[in-house]
Design a protein around this motif. Structure first.
Motif, mmCIF file in Angstrom:
data_model
loop_
_atom_site.group_PDB
_atom_site.id
_atom_site.type_symbol
_atom_site.label_atom_id
_atom_site.label_comp_id
_atom_site.label_asym_id
_atom_site.label_seq_id
_atom_site.Cartn_x
_atom_site.Cartn_y
_atom_site.Cartn_z
ATOM 1 N N LEU A 24 -7.774 -1.551 5.823
ATOM 2 C CA LEU A 24 -8.020 -0.490 4.852
ATOM 3 C C LEU A 24 -7.161 -0.637 3.598
ATOM 4 C CD1 LEU A 24 -8.164 2.578 7.282
ATOM 5 C CD2 LEU A 24 -10.093 1.485 6.130
ATOM 6 N N VAL A 25 -5.991 -1.256 3.742
ATOM 7 C CA VAL A 25 -5.041 -1.305 2.616
ATOM 8 C C VAL A 25 -4.767 -2.722 2.135
ATOM 9 C CG1 VAL A 25 -3.921 0.817 3.392
ATOM 10 C CG2 VAL A 25 -3.031 -1.380 4.176
ATOM 11 N N SER A 26 -5.302 -3.735 2.824
ATOM 12 C CA SER A 26 -4.939 -5.109 2.494
ATOM 13 C C SER A 26 -5.352 -5.493 1.078
ATOM 14 C CB SER A 26 -5.556 -6.085 3.502
ATOM 15 O OG SER A 26 -6.963 -5.974 3.520
ATOM 16 N N SER A 27 -6.543 -5.065 0.645
ATOM 17 C CA SER A 27 -6.991 -5.444 -0.700
ATOM 18 C C SER A 27 -6.106 -4.819 -1.769
ATOM 19 C CB SER A 27 -8.451 -5.033 -0.910
ATOM 20 O OG SER A 27 -8.606 -3.629 -0.791
ATOM 21 N N VAL A 28 -5.678 -3.568 -1.549
ATOM 22 C CA VAL A 28 -4.789 -2.905 -2.507
ATOM 23 C C VAL A 28 -3.433 -3.593 -2.524
ATOM 24 C CG1 VAL A 28 -3.639 -0.731 -3.085
ATOM 25 C CG2 VAL A 28 -5.979 -0.712 -2.198
ATOM 26 N N LEU A 29 -2.930 -3.935 -1.331
ATOM 27 C CA LEU A 29 -1.644 -4.630 -1.233
ATOM 28 C C LEU A 29 -1.685 -5.976 -1.942
ATOM 29 C CD1 LEU A 29 1.213 -4.926 0.001
ATOM 30 C CD2 LEU A 29 0.122 -5.860 2.047
ATOM 31 N N ARG A 65 -1.612 -5.615 -5.749
ATOM 32 C CA ARG A 65 -0.315 -5.185 -6.280
ATOM 33 C C ARG A 65 0.744 -6.280 -6.135
ATOM 34 N NH1 ARG A 65 0.750 1.066 -4.320
ATOM 35 N NH2 ARG A 65 -0.907 2.053 -5.532
ATOM 36 N N CYS A 110 -3.922 3.546 -3.058
ATOM 37 C CA CYS A 110 -4.675 3.258 -1.829
ATOM 38 C C CYS A 110 -5.666 4.363 -1.520
ATOM 39 C CB CYS A 110 -3.695 3.076 -0.680
ATOM 40 S SG CYS A 110 -4.482 2.665 0.877
ATOM 41 N N SER A 111 -5.249 5.626 -1.749
ATOM 42 C CA SER A 111 -6.140 6.756 -1.460
ATOM 43 C C SER A 111 -7.394 6.703 -2.327
ATOM 44 C CB SER A 111 -5.402 8.071 -1.689
ATOM 45 O OG SER A 111 -4.921 8.149 -3.026
ATOM 46 N N CYS A 163 -9.687 3.779 -0.966
ATOM 47 C CA CYS A 163 -10.361 4.173 0.279
ATOM 48 C C CYS A 163 -11.398 5.257 0.012
ATOM 49 C CB CYS A 163 -9.336 4.660 1.299
ATOM 50 S SG CYS A 163 -8.237 3.374 1.915
#
Length: 275
Positions: free
Chosen positions: A56-61, A64, A195-196, A199
């Motif tokens: 869920l967060v890997s693309s945002v991580l 960044r 991230c919010s 998603c």
């Protein structure tokens, strides 16, 4: 373009090879540590659940942190995970499964994102050339998957090094990938988004299109079946004394043939249409 393509493959393919080496003998390794099947199921579930959470967060991580750094981080996390397989401690092995899930999430996000950005933005190559690279990746990936099962069986049984050997063998491949990417690739970044928000956009996209939601549900069911199969196939075959590494190669070879037949059916004379 071919030089750039080769540079990408030299960084990506060793990481894929390492990922495949960790698959064939995982159940045997945990079993050899003396764990019950219920405990092994918990360790598998740690990896599966972590993969969902990090996905869920890997693309945002990645956007960044930087895509090259994320590729190097993926190699480092997976290397630590492989080394933790030397432990007989349940908590250490569970930590290894979580790190492997995070590293794998980055593996299947960062490398392709890095390539597409460099292809389009840095080199200004035509977008129509991108499928050529990823078709080569798919071809090599199939071959690596088949070879991984055979190599894992060879080092574990043929050389009598035990089921931990393929995990240790994966570490040099991960090191090669991380070092090559770190030294030869440019850094690039994506859009910095909370991230919010990312998603939320994905959730709204699913809910706004019933077909997308249905497709997601079908895909989730298929993946669930595959994960159950990933846990059960080794204990099912072991009583029949079938070498699991060779069986793994057979599975991946059949998968590659199925993919080839699908492409042939869709693009060849038959012109079959996916439902």
């Amino acid at each position: 373009f071919r030089r750039f393509q080769r540079e990408f493959l030299l960084g990506y393919l060793p990481a894929l090879a390492a990922d495949w080496l960790q698959g064939p003998l995982l159940f045997q390794l945990l079993q050899s540590r003396g764990f019950l099947r219920s405990q092994i199921a918990v360790l598998y579930s740690c990896g599966f659940a972590s993969n969902v959470a990090f996905g869920l967060v890997s693309s945002v991580l990645v956007d960044r942190l930087g895509r090259k750094k994320s590729c190097v981080l993926s190699s480092g996390l997976c290397s630590v995970s492989c080394l933790l397989q030397l432990s007989r401690d349940f908590l250490a092995l569970a930590t290894g499964r979580v790190l492997a899930a995070l590293g794998t999430s980055l593996l299947f996000t960062a490398f392709e994102s890095w390539y597409i950005h460099e292809h389009l933005e840095h080199h200004d190559f035509p977008a129509e050339w991108i499928p050529d690279t990823f078709s080569r990746v798919a071809l090599w990936n199939s071959g690596l998957a088949v070879a991984a099962g055979l190599v894992a069986q060879l080092v574990a049984e043929g050389l009598a090094l035990g089921p931990v050997a393929p995990f240790l063998l994966a570490v040099p491949f991960l090191a090669l990938s991380g070092i090559f990417a770190g030294k030869n690739w440019n850094e690039n970044y994506g859009k910095s988004r909370p991230c919010s928000k990312a998603c939320g956009e994905g959730l709204r996209g699913l809910l706004s299109d019933p077909r997308a939601l249905l497709l997601g549900l079908v895909q989730a069911l298929v993946e669930s079946i595959l994960l159950i199969f990933a846990f059960l196939w080794t204990p099912v075959l072991e009583p029949h004394e079938i070498p699991v590494g060779i069986a793994f190669s057979g599975f991946t070879a059949a998968s590659a043939v199925g993919s080839a037949l699908f492409r042939r059916g869709v693009t060849g004379r038959l012109r079959l249409q996916p439902l």
